[in-house]
Design an enzyme around this catalytic site. Structure first.
Site, PDB file in Angstrom:
ATOM      1  N   ARG A 113      -2.725  11.150  -0.991  1.00  0.00           N
ATOM      2  CA  ARG A 113      -3.665  10.108  -0.567  1.00  0.00           C
ATOM      3  C   ARG A 113      -4.871  10.723   0.137  1.00  0.00           C
ATOM      4  O   ARG A 113      -6.003  10.276  -0.049  1.00  0.00           O
ATOM      5  CB  ARG A 113      -2.954   9.100   0.342  1.00  0.00           C
ATOM      6  CG  ARG A 113      -3.779   7.854   0.604  1.00  0.00           C
ATOM      7  CD  ARG A 113      -2.958   6.770   1.262  1.00  0.00           C
ATOM      8  NE  ARG A 113      -2.478   7.189   2.579  1.00  0.00           N
ATOM      9  CZ  ARG A 113      -1.599   6.507   3.308  1.00  0.00           C
ATOM     10  NH1 ARG A 113      -1.092   5.371   2.849  1.00  0.00           N
ATOM     11  NH2 ARG A 113      -1.207   6.945   4.481  1.00  0.00           N
ATOM     12  N   LYS A 152      -8.271   6.221   3.389  1.00  0.00           N
ATOM     13  CA  LYS A 152      -8.036   6.270   4.840  1.00  0.00           C
ATOM     14  C   LYS A 152      -9.200   6.999   5.504  1.00  0.00           C
ATOM     15  O   LYS A 152      -9.109   8.181   5.822  1.00  0.00           O
ATOM     16  CB  LYS A 152      -6.703   6.971   5.109  1.00  0.00           C
ATOM     17  CG  LYS A 152      -5.901   6.288   6.201  1.00  0.00           C
ATOM     18  CD  LYS A 152      -4.463   6.738   6.208  1.00  0.00           C
ATOM     19  CE  LYS A 152      -3.773   6.272   7.470  1.00  0.00           C
ATOM     20  NZ  LYS A 152      -3.519   4.829   7.506  1.00  0.00           N
ATOM     21  N   GLU A 202      -4.977  -7.418   4.093  1.00  0.00           N
ATOM     22  CA  GLU A 202      -4.098  -6.708   5.019  1.00  0.00           C
ATOM     23  C   GLU A 202      -4.657  -6.843   6.425  1.00  0.00           C
ATOM     24  O   GLU A 202      -5.684  -7.487   6.635  1.00  0.00           O
ATOM     25  CB  GLU A 202      -3.955  -5.240   4.621  1.00  0.00           C
ATOM     26  CG  GLU A 202      -5.247  -4.431   4.669  1.00  0.00           C
ATOM     27  CD  GLU A 202      -5.009  -2.927   4.493  1.00  0.00           C
ATOM     28  OE1 GLU A 202      -4.017  -2.412   5.018  1.00  0.00           O
ATOM     29  OE2 GLU A 202      -5.846  -2.281   3.842  1.00  0.00           O
TER      30      GLU A 202
END
Ligand SMILES: *Cc1c(COP(=O)(O)O)cnc(C)c1O
Length: 346
Positions: A82, A184, A220
């Site tokens: 990721r 992220k 989210e």
């Protein structure tokens, strides 16, 4: 190995300096060999890319002690992958995936005395991060980067533990359509600080963001994915969207729901109206920090949407998922191949 003199049970989610961090520099088109350091301060030029244009991304995972006394971390290869993806989106040179996992092993091993004991409820939080290091004034990617890993022992993220939280729907978006919500990046968090402080000032634990394009679908919270339970615990439903961060905890929960608990898993668009219509029995937030935290109530600009499981306790299916996930992590339940990554300490 002697553990540090820490009251593990009373730790909260705050930074505390440990013995070693890991550091590697990218310069002249390549990463150096990397090393452990006792220096917990970063010195850089005032015009560094990260300071001017926020070129940075990060990861978060945990090391902990299993029932049989091993130090392990959970699926670090997925964090490595990721971060690789985050780097590509930000025009940063990815740190090689295999070296990422080795660096995590090295820094945890060097800080083994800081890994909380089994049953304490605490873990060693591992924070890999990377940023543009050299001076950049015209808008462009940096040429030099620093990759670091810091570790710090932490307790639970939500102070109430398993108590349901109340979330509100904010007037702000977490991510833009076709933006950076799926990686992220520190920048996603910078812009969530105002909305989260406003939520706290209003007495809510978290913001539940809707899709930025239509504001009709559930995405989210600021730092955790969302799962819903319906059909008397037989079905798990979780939102599908490009602007949601692909949580490793959520992916693991979905796998366990399907393969260990015989549930049906749907990943699809979820409209706020479905929640208003009482379609779901339970709702939870999930992530490395939150693990699984129940949501009892949603506040939409003063209009209250109650989740059937209520504000007193975690619902039975989330509890079962929580026990299964933490059981697999702690070595009480047999984990799928490759999930629990042992870090051998001599
Ligand atoms: C890190 C993060 C999560 C949780 O991901 P995990 O891999 O489960 O820790 C969820 N949402 C956002 C926005 C995140 O940054």
């Amino acid at each position: 190995m002697e553990k540090k003199d820490v009251d593990w049970g009373s730790l909260d989610f705050n930074y505390r300096e440990t013995d070693y961090s890991y550091v590697s520099m990218y310069k002249d088109g390549k990463w150096d060999e990397g090393k452990l350091t006792k220096d917990h301060t970063v010195t850089m030029n005032e015009c560094a890319g990260v300071l001017q244009y926020s070129q940075s991304c990060f990861e978060g995972l945990k090391a902990y002690t299993t029932e049989d006394g091993k130090i392990v971390c959970f699926r670090p290869d997925l964090n490595a992958q990721r971060m690789h993806d985050s780097c590509l989106r930000l025009e940063m040179p990815p740190f090689p995936v295999d070296r990422f996992v080795k660096a995590v092993e090295e820094v945890v091993k060097a800080n083994a005395a800081w890994v909380p004991p089994y049953g304490s409820g605490a873990t060693l939080y591992i924070r890999p991060y990377m940023f543009g290091y050299n001076p950049v004034i015209g808008v462009k990617p940096a040429d030099e980067y620093m990759f670091r890993i810091l570790v710090t022992p932490v307790g639970p993220y939500f102070k109430g533990g398993m108590k349901p939280v109340e979330v509100r729907i904010p007037d702000y978006d977490r991510a833009a359509p076709h933006g950076t919500g799926g990686i992220k990046a520190g920048l996603n968090y910078a812009m969530s600080l105002y909305p989260i402080m406003e939520a706290h000032r209003q007495g809510f634990n978290e913001n539940m963001y809707l899709d930025p394009a239509t504001r009709t679908k559930i995405e989210e919270t600021g730092g955790a994915n969302i799962i819903f339970i319906k059909d008397n615990g037989k079905t798990l439903v979780t939102p599908k969207s490009d602007s949601i961060l692909p949580s490793i905890t959520r992916r693991s929960i979905c796998y366990l729901a399907e393969n260990y608990l015989n549930m049906k898993v749907e990943q699809r668009e979820i409209f706020l109206t479905e929640v208003e219509d009482g379609e779901f029995d339970e709702m939870g937030l999930c992530g490395t920090a939150a693990v699984i935290s129940p949501v009892g109530r949603i506040n939409d600009h003063g209009k209250v949407i109650n989740i059937k499981s209520g504000m007193d306790d975690m619902g039975p299916t989330l509890k079962k998922l929580y026990d299964t996930l933490t059981g697999v992590q702690m070595g009480r339940i047999k984990a799928p191949e490759g999930w629990v990554h042992e870090i051998k300490v001599d």
